[in-house]
Design an enzyme around this catalytic site. Structure first.
Site, PDB file in Angstrom:
ATOM      1  N   CYS A   1     -38.295 -61.369 -62.754  1.00 26.57           N
ATOM      2  CA  CYS A   1     -39.070 -61.144 -63.662  1.00 26.57           C
ATOM      3  C   CYS A   1     -39.267 -62.163 -64.114  1.00 26.57           C
ATOM      4  O   CYS A   1     -38.978 -62.373 -65.481  1.00 26.57           O
ATOM      5  CB  CYS A   1     -38.025 -59.884 -64.927  1.00 26.57           C
ATOM      6  SG  CYS A   1     -36.641 -60.501 -65.363  1.00 26.57           S
TER       7      CYS A   1
ATOM      8  N   ASP B   1     -23.624 -55.410 -56.245  1.00 23.94           N
ATOM      9  CA  ASP B   1     -23.907 -56.152 -57.328  1.00 23.94           C
ATOM     10  C   ASP B   1     -22.641 -56.590 -57.507  1.00 23.94           C
ATOM     11  O   ASP B   1     -21.545 -56.187 -57.547  1.00 23.94           O
ATOM     12  CB  ASP B   1     -25.004 -55.657 -58.768  1.00 23.94           C
ATOM     13  CG  ASP B   1     -24.983 -56.102 -59.828  1.00 23.94           C
ATOM     14  OD1 ASP B   1     -25.690 -56.487 -59.897  1.00 23.94           O
ATOM     15  OD2 ASP B   1     -23.984 -57.456 -60.117  1.00 23.94           O
TER      16      ASP B   1
ATOM     17  N   CYS C   1     -29.199 -57.253 -54.999  1.00 27.43           N
ATOM     18  CA  CYS C   1     -29.122 -57.282 -56.337  1.00 27.43           C
ATOM     19  C   CYS C   1     -29.642 -56.473 -57.412  1.00 27.43           C
ATOM     20  O   CYS C   1     -29.843 -56.297 -57.868  1.00 27.43           O
ATOM     21  CB  CYS C   1     -29.614 -58.827 -57.061  1.00 27.43           C
ATOM     22  SG  CYS C   1     -28.201 -59.742 -56.003  1.00 27.43           S
TER      23      CYS C   1
ATOM     24  N   PRO D   1     -29.497 -51.985 -62.505  1.00 26.04           N
ATOM     25  CA  PRO D   1     -28.714 -50.878 -63.286  1.00 26.04           C
ATOM     26  C   PRO D   1     -28.749 -49.996 -61.750  1.00 26.04           C
ATOM     27  O   PRO D   1     -28.841 -48.848 -62.557  1.00 26.04           O
ATOM     28  CB  PRO D   1     -29.232 -50.764 -65.123  1.00 26.04           C
ATOM     29  CG  PRO D   1     -30.439 -51.249 -64.705  1.00 26.04           C
ATOM     30  CD  PRO D   1     -30.613 -52.321 -63.712  1.00 26.04           C
TER      31      PRO D   1
END
Length: 488
Positions: free
Chosen positions: A392, A285, A261, A264
Site C-alpha cells: 500500500c 504475523d 503477513c 488484521p
C-alpha cells in the site's frame, strides 16, 4: 480543488520522492510538466479520504442481495447510522447519517462481493463552534472515513466543555498538542462538528482513561457512513484494492494457501471465503496481538479453514522435515498452491494522511525486508503455483523495482495477467518493458481530479461513471502476480 493542505514529509523523504517521480524514464515518457503535475496531484489526493467507502460482503454466510436486504432492515432499525431507505432499480438508495440525503449503495460489476457508498464532501459551509476538541492524527483520519471520536483519541478539549455541548473537532496532524491541554494554537485541521458525550473532567479523569465514545460526529466535513457494529458478521470494511488482491490470487476450494503477513485478517478471511471455506488458509504475523485479531475476525465471519500463527515470515522455511506433527511454521519447500505476500511497506499510499512522519532510513528499510520475505515465498510455492505480491505504498523501490529484481533473481518466475485489472499499469523507472508494466496494477489516485462530491453532482452521475471513479479514487496500492514454472 484541494480542501486540506498537501501531505507533508520530512525534508529527506520529500527529496527522495521528488527524484522517484521525476525519474528519467517517466519524464521521457510524459514530459517534465506532466510528470510534475501528476506528482503534485498525488500529494493532494493523499491528504484527502478516498471518494468511496468500500464494504466487502461475507458471501460465505449470505448473498450480496440478501445482505443488502439486511442492510435495509438495519437502516430502519438504527437511525444513528442510517435514516430511511428505498430501493430503486438495482441500486439500494440509503440515507446514511446524511440528514435526509439519498446516497446510492452500488454493486461493482467486476468485484461482485463488495458494496460501494459515495462519500459526500468536503463540506465548506460548516459553522465552527467556540468549544474545541483536539484529536490525534490517526483518530482524525478515522473521523474523515466515517468514525465517531472515541476517548483514547482525544488529546485536548476546551476548558469548560460539558457533556451535550456542541463542539468543533480538529486534528493535531503534527503531534504537537500536549495531552489534557485546554487550548491549542498549533497546526490543526478542522474535521467537523459533534456533540460531546462526556465532560472534560470525565475524559481526563485521574481514575484512569475511558474507552467509550467521546464525541458523536453530527456534521463531519466528509459524510461517510459509520459501520461500527453494523452487521459485523456480514460486512467487512476494506479498501477497494485490498479486495482486488484476493480475487487476483484466485484461491480454489481444497487448496493450501499461505498469507505471509496477514494481520488484521481482511485478506485472509476473503481468501477463505473465495474458497468456500474448503481447504486450508495459513495466516502468519509476527506480532501476537495481531494474530489474535486474525483469529477473532475468522470466528466473527464463521470461517473454519483459517489457521493463524504468530511467526516471522522470513523464518518460515524449514530446510529439513520436522519430526513433530505440528501443522504450523516453519514449512518445507513447495508446500503451498498459492501465496499472498502483502508485504510490510512504507504505507505512503494510505489515505487520508496529512503529515507522513517516517524518516528516510525507515522508508528505505522496507526493500531488503520485502526481498527476504519474497525469497521465502518463492521457495515455499509449489511448481505451477501462484504468488501475488502487494503493497500500500507509492515508491518504485518497493514496487516495480521489486518486480525487476524478482524476475532477474528467480528465473522460475513469470509475470502473469491480473483479473480483474481495474487499476492503472505499473510506473516507469525500474527498467521494466511496457509489456511488463501492463501486467502490473498500480492504483494511483492522481488519475482523477480532486473535486469532491456534493449531492447534486452525485444525483447527476451515471452508475457506470461512479464505478469508474471508485476504481481510481482509492488508496495508493500496487499488485504483481507471478507464476512459478515446473522446471527446477
Amino acid at each position: 480543488m484541494s480542501f486540506f493542505p498537501k501531505i507533508s514529509f520530512q525534508r529527506e523523504v520529500e527529496e527522495y520522492l521528488t527524484k522517484v517521480f521525476r525519474n528519467n524514464e517517466l519524464v521521457a515518457a510524459l514530459g517534465t510538466q506532466e510528470a510534475e503535475s501528476k506528482y503534485q496531484s498525488l500529494l493532494s489526493h493523499l491528504s484527502h479520504p478516498p471518494g468511496f467507502t468500500t464494504v466487502r460482503v461475507n458471501t460465505h454466510l449470505a448473498s450480496v442481495k440478501h445482505v443488502k436486504k439486511l442492510l435495509f432492515e438495519e437502516i430502519q432499525k438504527e437511525p444513528r447510522h442510517f435514516c430511511d431507505a428505498e430501493a430503486v432499480d438495482s441500486i439500494l438508495l440509503a440515507r446514511m447519517q446524511f440528514k435526509g440525503l439519498c446516497v446510492p449503495v452500488l454493486e461493482h460489476p467486476k468485484l461482485q462481493d463488495i458494496l460501494l457508498i459515495p462519500v459526500i464532501g468536503p463540506r465548506r459551509d460548516l459553522k465552527k463552534h467556540a468549544s474545541e476538541v483536539i484529536v490525534g492524527a490517526h483518530c482524525g483520519y478515522a473521523v474523515l472515513r466515517g468514525a465517531h471520536v472515541y476517548v483514547p483519541g482525544i488529546i485536548a478539549t476546551s476548558k469548560f466543555m460539558k457533556a451535550g455541548d456542541l463542539v468543533s473537532v480538529y486534528s493535531d496532524i503534527e503531534g504537537k498538542c500536549k495531552k489534557g491541554a485546554k487550548e491549542f494554537e498549533g497546526v490543526k485541521v478542522f474535521l467537523g462538528n459533534g456533540i460531546s458525550k462526556l465532560s472534560r473532567s470525565e475524559i481526563f479523569s485521574s481514575s484512569g482513561p475511558l474507552n467509550g465514545m467521546g464525541i458523536r460526529m453530527i456534521e463531519p466535513v466528509y459524510l461517510s457512513p459509520s459501520f461500527d457494529n453494523v452487521l459485523p458478521s456480514h460486512l467487512f470494511l476494506q479498501n477497494l484494492p485490498s479486495v482486488v488482491v484476493s480475487h487476483i490470487l484466485n484461491p480454489q476450494p481444497g487448496e493450501r494457501i499461505l498469507d505471509m503477513c496477514a494481520a488484521p485478517g481482511g485478506k485472509t478471511t476473503h481468501l477463505a471465503t473465495l474458497m468456500n471455506d474448503q481447504g486450508e488458509v495459513i495466516a502468519m504475523d509476527k506480532i501476537a496481538n495481531k494474530v489474535k485479531k486474525i483469529k477473532q475476525n475468522a470466528e466473527l465471519l464463521q470461517l473454519n479453514c483459517i489457521k493463524a500463527f504468530c511467526y516471522d515470515g522470513t523464518k518460515a522455511l524449514s530446510v529439513e522435515k520436522r519430526e513433530d506433527e505440528q501443522e504450523g511454521p516453519p514449512f518445507l519447500p513447495e508446500s503451498f498452491d498459492r501465496i499472498l505476500l502483502d508485504a510490510p511497506c512504507s504505507g505512503m499510499g494510505q489515505r487520508p494522511n496529512m503529515a507522513y512522519s517516517s524518516t528516510l532510513k525507515e522508508v528505505t528499510s522496507y526493500q531488503p525486508l520485502q526481498r527476504k520475505l519474497f525469497t521465502v515465498a518463492v521457495k515455499l510455492l509449489k511448481p505451477g503455483g501462484v504468488l501475488v505480491y502487494s503493497t500500500c505504498t507509492i515508491t518504485l523501490s518497493e514496487n516495480e523495482e521489486q518486480v525487476a529484481w524478482a524476475l532477474k533473481t528467480f528465473p522460475c518466475l513469470q509475470l502473469q495477467p491480473q483479473e480483474p485489472h481495474i487499476g492503472g499499469e505499473g510506473m516507469r523507472g525500474a527498467g521494466l518493458s511496457l509489456d511488463q508494466l501492463k501486467l502490473l496494477q498500480r492504483f494511483d489516485p492522481s488519475a482523477v481530479t480532486l473535486q469532491g462530491m456534493d449531492i447534486n453532482s452525485l444525483q447527476d452521475s451515471r452508475e457506470d461513471d461512479l464505478i469508474s471513479l471508485a476504481n481510481k479514487d482509492c488508496i495508493g496500492f500496487f499488485i504483481a502476480k507471478f507464476s512459478k514454472s515446473n522446471s527446477k
